[in-house]
Design a protein around this motif. Structure first.
Motif, mmCIF file in Angstrom:
data_model
loop_
_atom_site.group_PDB
_atom_site.id
_atom_site.type_symbol
_atom_site.label_atom_id
_atom_site.label_comp_id
_atom_site.label_asym_id
_atom_site.label_seq_id
_atom_site.Cartn_x
_atom_site.Cartn_y
_atom_site.Cartn_z
ATOM 1 N N ARG A 570 0.811 -1.220 0.000
ATOM 2 C CA ARG A 570 0.000 0.000 0.000
ATOM 3 C C ARG A 570 0.848 1.274 0.000
ATOM 4 N NH1 ARG A 570 -4.681 -0.841 3.879
ATOM 5 N NH2 ARG A 570 -5.243 -2.320 2.240
ATOM 6 N N ASP A 571 1.958 1.289 0.759
ATOM 7 C CA ASP A 571 2.797 2.488 0.807
ATOM 8 C C ASP A 571 3.329 2.850 -0.570
ATOM 9 O OD1 ASP A 571 2.451 2.748 3.516
ATOM 10 O OD2 ASP A 571 4.360 1.830 4.059
ATOM 11 N N SER A 572 3.812 1.841 -1.286
ATOM 12 C CA SER A 572 4.407 2.086 -2.600
ATOM 13 C C SER A 572 3.382 2.644 -3.574
ATOM 14 C CB SER A 572 5.000 0.782 -3.150
ATOM 15 O OG SER A 572 5.476 0.958 -4.458
ATOM 16 N N LEU A 573 2.183 2.073 -3.582
ATOM 17 C CA LEU A 573 1.150 2.523 -4.515
ATOM 18 C C LEU A 573 0.596 3.893 -4.117
ATOM 19 C CD1 LEU A 573 -0.594 -0.929 -4.921
ATOM 20 C CD2 LEU A 573 0.757 0.250 -6.649
ATOM 21 N N THR A 574 0.448 4.127 -2.823
ATOM 22 C CA THR A 574 -0.019 5.435 -2.366
ATOM 23 C C THR A 574 0.985 6.522 -2.726
ATOM 24 O OG1 THR A 574 -1.181 4.405 -0.505
ATOM 25 C CG2 THR A 574 -0.789 6.761 -0.356
ATOM 26 N N ALA A 575 2.280 6.195 -2.624
ATOM 27 C CA ALA A 575 3.316 7.172 -2.959
ATOM 28 C C ALA A 575 3.204 7.623 -4.408
ATOM 29 C CB ALA A 575 4.699 6.570 -2.701
ATOM 30 N N ARG A 576 2.902 6.706 -5.303
ATOM 31 C CA ARG A 576 2.788 7.068 -6.720
ATOM 32 C C ARG A 576 1.579 7.972 -6.957
ATOM 33 N NH1 ARG A 576 4.046 2.401 -10.926
ATOM 34 N NH2 ARG A 576 4.273 4.294 -12.163
ATOM 35 N N LEU A 577 0.483 7.711 -6.263
ATOM 36 C CA LEU A 577 -0.691 8.570 -6.402
ATOM 37 C C LEU A 577 -0.450 9.944 -5.784
ATOM 38 C CD1 LEU A 577 -3.660 6.134 -5.700
ATOM 39 C CD2 LEU A 577 -3.130 7.264 -7.853
ATOM 40 N N ASP A 578 0.251 9.979 -4.656
ATOM 41 C CA ASP A 578 0.505 11.253 -3.984
ATOM 42 C C ASP A 578 1.343 12.193 -4.837
ATOM 43 O OD1 ASP A 578 -0.960 10.822 -1.751
ATOM 44 O OD2 ASP A 578 0.704 10.280 -0.453
ATOM 45 N N ARG A 579 2.218 11.640 -5.656
ATOM 46 C CA ARG A 579 3.076 12.482 -6.483
ATOM 47 C C ARG A 579 2.283 13.228 -7.553
ATOM 48 N NH1 ARG A 579 6.968 8.161 -6.078
ATOM 49 N NH2 ARG A 579 6.449 7.378 -8.148
ATOM 50 N N LEU A 580 1.038 12.799 -7.789
ATOM 51 C CA LEU A 580 0.211 13.482 -8.785
ATOM 52 C C LEU A 580 -0.185 14.883 -8.333
ATOM 53 C CD1 LEU A 580 -2.248 10.738 -10.062
ATOM 54 C CD2 LEU A 580 -0.621 12.035 -11.418
ATOM 55 N N ILE A 581 -0.457 15.036 -7.036
ATOM 56 C CA ILE A 581 -0.943 16.283 -6.435
ATOM 57 C C ILE A 581 -2.208 16.760 -7.146
ATOM 58 C CG2 ILE A 581 -0.381 18.640 -5.733
ATOM 59 C CD1 ILE A 581 2.511 17.865 -5.620
ATOM 60 N N HIS A 582 -2.073 17.532 -8.242
ATOM 61 C CA HIS A 582 -3.246 18.106 -8.899
ATOM 62 C C HIS A 582 -4.058 17.046 -9.638
ATOM 63 C CE1 HIS A 582 -1.847 22.068 -7.870
ATOM 64 N NE2 HIS A 582 -0.696 21.863 -8.478
ATOM 65 N N GLY A 583 -3.448 15.927 -10.016
ATOM 66 C CA GLY A 583 -4.180 14.906 -10.753
ATOM 67 C C GLY A 583 -4.801 13.839 -9.875
ATOM 68 N N LYS A 584 -4.654 13.995 -8.550
ATOM 69 C CA LYS A 584 -5.127 12.963 -7.634
ATOM 70 C C LYS A 584 -6.647 12.788 -7.690
ATOM 71 C CE LYS A 584 -3.189 13.225 -3.661
ATOM 72 N NZ LYS A 584 -2.872 13.615 -2.272
#
Length: 707
Positions: A570-584
């Motif tokens: 979960r941490d790894s996948l959440t990190a990739r989504l968090d990097r989107l910021i405006h696209g989240k």
């Protein structure tokens, strides 16, 4: 109004303007940046301090406006108010898996009763500063400070890989730094630290609710002074990266069930992240015969005197380290030597870190070993074993921070010359090792290499053609190789496993016993041919208690469509989504629609303008989380991993989830009243209002099924 670039120029930080622009940073979000964020952006220590100090001075220069005062008629020189709340949770909150660190000072009550309040204030300030420095070093977030209690989150506001490991490393560093700190009236401070992982709801009002917070608090009560204790879940997530003492099951106040507790003894001596993660044994490798064959072919060329470099690229979990492990096993069986280097996300700004770690592991320095004893070992290694000149020892000793002036005299050269000589010494040693004994050099996770380590590789790879050595470097796709154009350098990109190969891994994990067909299909669909995903999801299901062995097969008591992301991923996948910021937000809406969604449908559902929507979708594609076919308005988007859909329902608050679902249902009802419904593939997962408008999803695959 003064622009952000103008302010950077006035602050002496103009050189970083392109970096800030590339990462969409301006006055609206600058004050949310931590020192760790600035380090990741490439600012030096001095410039990080200058940036934060200049920003604090700028904020202090803006007078506060009373709540009942009229709005100003002119624009302020700068506007530090956030433009949007896109990067922060809404009032409804965001559900996140967090690792919570709770730190408590030993003897604080007694201390407060005997020292002057001003002295106590200074003690608390020193204590908080030391804790905050360690927490932010590992990308944690100091959520709350109350008296002698500090609560830190790992996984908020941005997630990173290995949050449990980060929290433990920060805790060990806090304990060590406070032991070295001599505080007036007290001496050396001691703390107790508890760490727990679990689901937490964090709101924009800086409020957080979740059992993990309470559990971390109770765990620190169990800890002895100067120690760190963790929950069973943290122990499982951090794995063999640390050594533990099992303290057994403890009954903790306010926690319903007895909790198994572990005390951290220290960092393990595993040579790599992969070795630490696989100490319980390896799953037999499947489907990488061609890749191994190519590496063995390059090995033969290297042994014939033609040095070779292979760049092994692939996403996290695709099997890069597993291939290196298999290659090392085969070559060592033939008598070959192995030179192993491991880059780390915690040392991306520490010069020569992989080389330092390699020397310390090879020479087995003890904590209390004297500098003279360390130099003796270093001389035996460099001069006696590899035949290098004694004058080279001083450069390695300096790199390892071993005092050596008394033995070798002061180094009288410029810092640049000293650095160049250190680079040469390291490359000379690698060449000497290769010529002394057939060797393969395994350099893992080069995407985390510090700049000086990349310079070592530059020099080594340039010299490789005449060295009988094979170098295999692993990296993720985002790393831009600077060596690909050289003739003795090969690039090998790892692809996903086929369905048959994924089934082979799954079969080995369950001992050849059959799983229910529906469950098997869900595992294969959601793991997308990524070996680590197959392994972790299968293990989590088998260990869930919902699987019962019946003869030559397994029976599953749960519903196949409710399979969720294992905590280990979960941490790894959440990190990739968090990097989107405006696209989240767009990622979450798209996930509600399905693994595949159209521009037409998401533009109808998303509450944003066309320009903002197009920008968010572009960021989603650039991040690598999704692919696009066609061009808007006829474009169709597909998530790269099925897990992206699951992430949406594990992160959205229930209120936000209901709101998004209601908009999708409203769109379905609207489409049912028109003569031209949206493309069937792009229907929301909720059932359509008419039997004649059936979306192509299997029975039971509804929005609720992804929770």
């Amino acid at each position: 109004m003064k622009s952000f670039v103008e302010w950077l120029r006035e602050s002496g930080l103009e050189r970083y303007a392109p970096v800030f622009a590339e990462n969409d940073i301006d006055f609206s979000n600058a004050r949310t940046l931590s020192e760790a964020d600035l380090r990741e952006l490439g600012l030096t220590l001095g410039h990080r301090k200058n940036f934060l100090a200049a920003l604090a001075a700028l904020e202090a220069s803006i007078p506060a406006r009373p709540a009942n005062a009229p709005a100003p008629t002119h624009a302020p020189a700068v506007d530090l108010r956030p433009a949007t709340n896109a990067a922060r949770p809404s009032e409804a909150g965001e559900r996140r898996q967090l690792t919570v660190l709770f730190c408590d000072m030993v003897g604080f009550t007694e201390l407060a009763s005997r020292v002057d309040p001003e002295i106590l204030r200074d003690i608390i300030r020193s204590y908080e500063d030391a804790c905050a420095a360690s927490i932010t070093r590992y990308e944690g977030y100091v959520f709350q400070c109350q008296g002698d209690g500090i609560v830190a989150f790992f996984g908020y506001p941005l997630a990173h890989e290995g949050e449990a490991e980060r929290a433990i490393r920060a805790a060990l560093e806090i304990v060590a730094s406070l032991c070295k700190m001599d505080v007036s009236e007290v001496g050396h401070l001691q703390v107790r630290i508890g760490i727990a992982t679990g689901l937490v709801v964090v709101s924009s009002a800086e409020k957080a609710v979740g059992e993990a917070i309470n559990l971390a608090s109770r765990l620190q009560n169990v800890a002895q002074p100067g120690s760190v204790v963790v929950s069973e879940r943290v122990h499982r997530l951090a794995g063999a990266a640390f050594d533990y003492e099992d303290l057994g099951e403890q009954t903790l106040k306010g926690i319903a069930r007895p909790t198994r507790v572990y005390r951290i003894l220290g960092v393990s001596e595993a040579a790599s992240r992969f070795e630490a993660a696989t100490q319980e044994g390896l799953t037999p490798m499947v489907g990488r015969e061609q890749e191994i064959a190519l590496l063995l072919e390059r090995w033969q060329l290297a042994q014939d005197g033609e040095g070779q470099v292979v760049l092994l690229s692939g996403d996290s979990g695709i099997g890069k380290s597993r291939i290196l492990s298999a290659l090392r096993e085969r070559l060592e069986a033939t008598g070959a030597g192995t030179l192993r280097f491991q880059c780390s996300p915690y040392y991306v700004n520490s010069a020569f870190w992989p080389s330092i770690e390699n020397f310390e592991r090879a020479l087995k320095f003890a904590r209390d070993e004297s500098p003279a004893a360390k130099l003796d070992k270093l001389e035996a290694f460099i001069v006696t074993r590899y035949g290098r000149p004694l004058s080279d020892v001083r450069f390695v000793a300096s790199m390892l921070s071993i005092p050596c002036e008394e033995r070798y005299g002061a180094i009288s050269m410029t810092p640049q010359k000293h650095k160049d000589e250190t680079l040469r010494t390291l490359v000379d040693l690698i060449e000497a090792a290769a010529r002394r004994h057939p060797s393969v050099m395994l350099f893992e996770d080069v995407h985390w290499a510090d700049p000086t380590t990349l310079e070592v590789l530059d020099l080594l790879i340039d010299r490789m053609r005449s060295i009988p050595l094979l170098i295999v470097l692993t990296h993720r796709p985002e790393f831009q190789s600077r060596w690909s154009e050289q003739g003795h350098v090969s690039a090998l990109n790892l692809s996903k496993l086929t369905r048959a190969q994924s089934m082979a891994i799954l079969s080995k994990l369950v001992g050849g016993k059959a799983l229910p067909a529906a469950l098997l299909e869900q595992i294969l669909a959601r793991t997308d041919g990524v070996p680590l995903f197959v392994e972790e999801l299968t293990k989590s299901i088998v260990e869930s208690g919902q699987v019962k062995e019946i003869g030559d097969r397994y029976d599953y008591s749960g519903a196949a469509h409710t399979v969720t992301i294992p905590a280990t991923l979960r941490d790894s996948l959440t990190a990739r989504l968090d990097r989107l910021i405006h696209g989240k937000e767009i990622a979450q809406i798209g996930a509600a629609i399905g693994r595949e969604f159209s521009y037409e449908l998401i533009s109808a559902v998303a509450a944003m303008g066309k320009a903002q929507l197009d920008d968010a979708l572009a960021r989603l594609i650039t991040s690598g989380l999704a692919f696009r076919r066609g061009t808007p308005p006829d474009a169709v988007y597909t998530f790269k991993h099925a897990w992206c859909r699951t992430q949406r329902t594990t992160r959205c608050s229930r209120a936000a989830d209901r709101s998004c679902t209601q908009r999708l249902r409203a769109r379905s009802r609207s489409a049912s009243r028109t003569s031209r419904p949206p493309s069937p593939r792009c229907w929301p997962i909720t059932s359509p209002p008419q039997a004649s408008l059936k979306p192509p999803f299997r029975s039971g695959e509804r929005l609720a099924s992804w929770r």
